[in-house]
Scaffold this motif. Structure first.
Motif, PDB file in Angstrom:
ATOM      1  N   ASP A 222       8.092 -46.160 -45.685  1.00  0.00           N
ATOM      2  CA  ASP A 222       8.969 -45.829 -44.552  1.00  0.00           C
ATOM      3  C   ASP A 222      10.230 -45.117 -45.036  1.00  0.00           C
ATOM      4  N   ALA A 223      10.855 -45.665 -46.091  1.00  0.00           N
ATOM      5  CA  ALA A 223      12.106 -45.076 -46.592  1.00  0.00           C
ATOM      6  C   ALA A 223      11.854 -43.642 -47.044  1.00  0.00           C
ATOM      7  N   TYR A 224      10.709 -43.414 -47.681  1.00  0.00           N
ATOM      8  CA  TYR A 224      10.391 -42.084 -48.192  1.00  0.00           C
ATOM      9  C   TYR A 224      10.202 -41.090 -47.031  1.00  0.00           C
ATOM     10  N   VAL A 225       9.420 -41.520 -46.044  1.00  0.00           N
ATOM     11  CA  VAL A 225       9.155 -40.646 -44.890  1.00  0.00           C
ATOM     12  C   VAL A 225      10.461 -40.336 -44.152  1.00  0.00           C
ATOM     13  N   GLN A 226      11.286 -41.378 -43.974  1.00  0.00           N
ATOM     14  CA  GLN A 226      12.552 -41.159 -43.239  1.00  0.00           C
ATOM     15  C   GLN A 226      13.481 -40.216 -44.004  1.00  0.00           C
ATOM     16  N   HIS A 227      13.405 -40.258 -45.331  1.00  0.00           N
ATOM     17  CA  HIS A 227      14.286 -39.414 -46.135  1.00  0.00           C
ATOM     18  C   HIS A 227      13.807 -37.959 -46.177  1.00  0.00           C
ATOM     19  N   TYR A 228      12.498 -37.773 -46.335  1.00  0.00           N
ATOM     20  CA  TYR A 228      11.992 -36.405 -46.578  1.00  0.00           C
ATOM     21  C   TYR A 228      11.382 -35.741 -45.340  1.00  0.00           C
ATOM     22  N   PHE A 229      11.078 -36.517 -44.307  1.00  0.00           N
ATOM     23  CA  PHE A 229      10.478 -35.934 -43.091  1.00  0.00           C
ATOM     24  C   PHE A 229      11.385 -36.293 -41.916  1.00  0.00           C
ATOM     25  N   LYS A 230      12.437 -35.521 -41.748  1.00  0.00           N
ATOM     26  CA  LYS A 230      13.458 -35.830 -40.729  1.00  0.00           C
ATOM     27  C   LYS A 230      12.804 -36.006 -39.362  1.00  0.00           C
ATOM     28  N   GLY A 231      13.210 -37.073 -38.693  1.00  0.00           N
ATOM     29  CA  GLY A 231      12.684 -37.323 -37.351  1.00  0.00           C
ATOM     30  C   GLY A 231      11.485 -38.262 -37.352  1.00  0.00           C
ATOM     31  N   LEU A 232      10.846 -38.457 -38.513  1.00  0.00           N
ATOM     32  CA  LEU A 232       9.717 -39.397 -38.574  1.00  0.00           C
ATOM     33  C   LEU A 232      10.216 -40.749 -39.075  1.00  0.00           C
ATOM     34  N   HIS A 233       9.669 -41.845 -38.554  1.00  0.00           N
ATOM     35  CA  HIS A 233      10.062 -43.190 -38.999  1.00  0.00           C
ATOM     36  C   HIS A 233       9.055 -43.753 -40.007  1.00  0.00           C
ATOM     37  N   TYR A 234       7.783 -43.368 -39.848  1.00  0.00           N
ATOM     38  CA  TYR A 234       6.753 -43.842 -40.773  1.00  0.00           C
ATOM     39  C   TYR A 234       5.574 -42.880 -40.787  1.00  0.00           C
ATOM     40  N   ASP A 235       4.680 -43.090 -41.736  1.00  0.00           N
ATOM     41  CA  ASP A 235       3.532 -42.216 -41.925  1.00  0.00           C
ATOM     42  C   ASP A 235       2.415 -42.647 -40.975  1.00  0.00           C
ATOM     43  N   GLU A 236       2.497 -42.178 -39.731  1.00  0.00           N
ATOM     44  CA  GLU A 236       1.573 -42.656 -38.701  1.00  0.00           C
ATOM     45  C   GLU A 236       0.115 -42.343 -39.066  1.00  0.00           C
ATOM     46  N   GLY A 237      -0.698 -43.376 -39.000  1.00  0.00           N
ATOM     47  CA  GLY A 237      -2.118 -43.216 -39.333  1.00  0.00           C
ATOM     48  C   GLY A 237      -2.335 -42.818 -40.786  1.00  0.00           C
ATOM     49  N   ALA A 238      -1.309 -42.935 -41.606  1.00  0.00           N
ATOM     50  CA  ALA A 238      -1.351 -42.553 -43.027  1.00  0.00           C
ATOM     51  C   ALA A 238      -1.774 -41.093 -43.209  1.00  0.00           C
ATOM     52  N   LYS A 239      -1.436 -40.258 -42.218  1.00  0.00           N
ATOM     53  CA  LYS A 239      -1.859 -38.843 -42.260  1.00  0.00           C
ATOM     54  C   LYS A 239      -1.357 -38.160 -43.529  1.00  0.00           C
ATOM     55  N   LEU A 240      -0.093 -38.413 -43.878  1.00  0.00           N
ATOM     56  CA  LEU A 240       0.488 -37.739 -45.052  1.00  0.00           C
ATOM     57  C   LEU A 240      -0.153 -38.280 -46.329  1.00  0.00           C
ATOM     58  N   ALA A 241      -0.227 -39.612 -46.431  1.00  0.00           N
ATOM     59  CA  ALA A 241      -0.782 -40.223 -47.652  1.00  0.00           C
ATOM     60  C   ALA A 241      -2.241 -39.810 -47.858  1.00  0.00           C
ATOM     61  N   LYS A 242      -2.975 -39.685 -46.760  1.00  0.00           N
ATOM     62  CA  LYS A 242      -4.399 -39.307 -46.863  1.00  0.00           C
ATOM     63  C   LYS A 242      -4.564 -37.893 -47.415  1.00  0.00           C
TER      64      LYS A 242
END
Ligand SMILES: Nc1ncnc2c1ncn2[C@@H]1O[C@H](COP(=O)(O)OP(=O)(O)OP(=O)(O)O)[C@@H](O)[C@H]1O
Ligand SMILES: CC(=O)N[C@H]1[C@@H]2OC[C@@H](O2)[C@@H](O)[C@@H]1O[C@H](C)C(=O)O
Length: 401
Positions: A222-242
């Motif tokens: 969550d902290a990573y997504v919030q820092h590098y993807f402005k406006g996102l709170h978390y990696d929904e459905g793990a789309k980014l990690a996948k």
């Protein structure tokens, strides 16, 4: 007798009570509000979750809390002002829910409020040799009681600290009272910001019950997504990690942390598992140039492998252990897939829905159970002090006026 004491006494004598459990977790996503009908107490506790919702926090809340959240240094004036501010807001959110559900506040026996954890500080995590364990939750219960007109029981963790514990995990008390089974060895796994587990053997051996934090659930992702993807709170459905690949050098460096080497039971928080910890591991493994997707895939793998190790360790001497999962992590498909793959000792993975409790509501329900014990419990002892499961009654009572 003071009328408030008389009302509490009457609530305690009733066969069942309406209790609103409130949980505001480390993810800062929202306030979980669970309206529970709790019948009986102790091992006879029965729960019906009548209503549940998460009242989402707006950006103002997140920004304000982040000024002090898990920070070793902060503006004391801001912290002091946040304590009543959060309490009043939580009270207003309860009022909003009651209006929406068309429930009369006068019908509610008590509110059980966890508050907002600001800093968690077990002895293993600080270097002040003259201090023991500490933990701080804000959101003053007097504000909640005053705003709602409902007696509020809060600040549950401080009694655990007073009795020598780390103030967490407290889930074990409710897990034992409500989820233990004579027929099945169970592990209750919660994957919120931080992941934790409770082991409940079917033989009823309370001495074997134990509970511990495991490490990061969603908090660093969550902290990573919030820092590098402005406006996102978390990696929904793990789309980014996948879309990324696990980097084994970074994964090894992340796993090489003192917390993972501590014996169970232990507790932790975002004070340890944060972006500074990630940066340090990237430096050690010279993986600073990884793309965001690979970092997220690796963080996902970190949570999955450390949680799986804890489950396997827990289940290795036990036949047929079934895991009942809860918390936001169950909605992360990659985390769940990896967890299953790495947990050969586990007989089956389910979620707490199959035991009658919405997995997103579970922690709020657990605090309702603690409040019910505070009111009507019979001092059900787990007799397991050496595992951090202390024989205590938790919660402080705030009256409405
Ligand atoms: N659809 C989804 N896909 C991926 N992750 C999700 C999804 N839904 C929720 N999550 C994760 O779950 C988190 C929220 O989990 P939860 O509400 O259980 O945490 P918490 O109660 O604040 O934490 P803690 O129990 O540590 O105090 C989100 O921040 C996100 O990381
Ligand atoms: C200090 C604090 O708020 N800890 C939380 C956090 O979130 C998960 C894990 O870390 C757990 O130890 C605890 O919450 C749950 C409800 C508990 O005490 O069981």
């Amino acid at each position: 007798m003071h009328p408030h004491i008389a009302a509490l006494y009457n609530s305690a004598k009733k066969p069942s009570r309406l209790i609103i459990g409130l949980m505001s977790g480390t993810s800062l996503d929202g306030l979980d509000v669970a309206l529970c009908k709790i019948t009986g107490a102790g091992l006879h506790t029965q729960i019906e979750v009548l209503k549940f919702t998460t009242v989402e926090y707006n950006d103002e809340y997140k920004t304000k809390i982040k000024q002090v959240f898990a920070k070793r240094e902060c503006d004391l004036e801001v912290l002091t002002l946040l304590h009543p501010w959060v309490g009043k807001l939580h009270g207003a959110m309860v009022n909003q829910c009651l209006a929406l559900w068309q429930v009369n506040p006068a019908d509610i026996d008590v509110i059980a409020s966890h508050g907002q954890t600001i800093y968690h500080c077990p002895q293993s995590q600080h270097n002040h040799h003259d201090f023991k364990n500490g933990t701080l939750q804000i959101g003053d219960s007097d504000q909640i009681a005053f705003t709602t007109g409902i007696t509020t029981i809060g600040d549950f963790r401080q009694k655990h600290i007073a009795a020598g514990g780390e103030g967490a995990p407290l889930a074990v008390y409710g897990d034992y009272l409500f989820f233990a089974s004579p027929n099945e060895n169970r592990i209750l796994l919660n994957m919120g910001g931080i992941a934790n587990l409770t082991f409940l053997p079917k033989n009823g051996d309370t001495g074997a019950v134990f509970s511990s934090d495991i490490g990061p659930g969603n908090t660093i992702m969550d902290a990573y997504v919030q820092h590098y993807f402005k406006g996102l709170h978390y990696d929904e459905g793990a789309k980014l990690a996948k879309a990324g690949k696990v980097n084994t050098k970074l994964l090894t460096a992340l796993t090489d942390n003192a917390f993972f080497k501590l014996p169970l039971p232990k507790t932790t928080g975002p004070e340890v598992f944060n972006l500074a910890y990630l940066r340090e591991a990237q430096m050690h493994s010279t993986t600073q140039r990884l793309n965001h997707e690979d970092v997220l895939a690796t963080l996902n793998a970190l949570s999955a492998t450390t949680i799986a190790k804890a489950l396997n360790d827990c289940a290795q001497h036990t036949q047929d252990c079934v895991v009942y999962a809860s918390g936001g992590g169950i909605h992360n498909p990659l985390l769940m897939e990896q967890l299953l793959m790495h947990s050969p000792n586990i007989k089956a993975f389910k979620n707490t829905e199959s035991l009658g409790v919405n997995p997103d509501a579970k922690e709020a329900v657990l605090f309702a159970i603690l409040a019910n014990e505070c009111l009507a419990g019979q001092r059900q002892s787990l007799n397991n002090n050496n595992q951090g499961i202390l024989d205590i009654t938790m919660g402080k009572v705030s009256f409405a006026d």
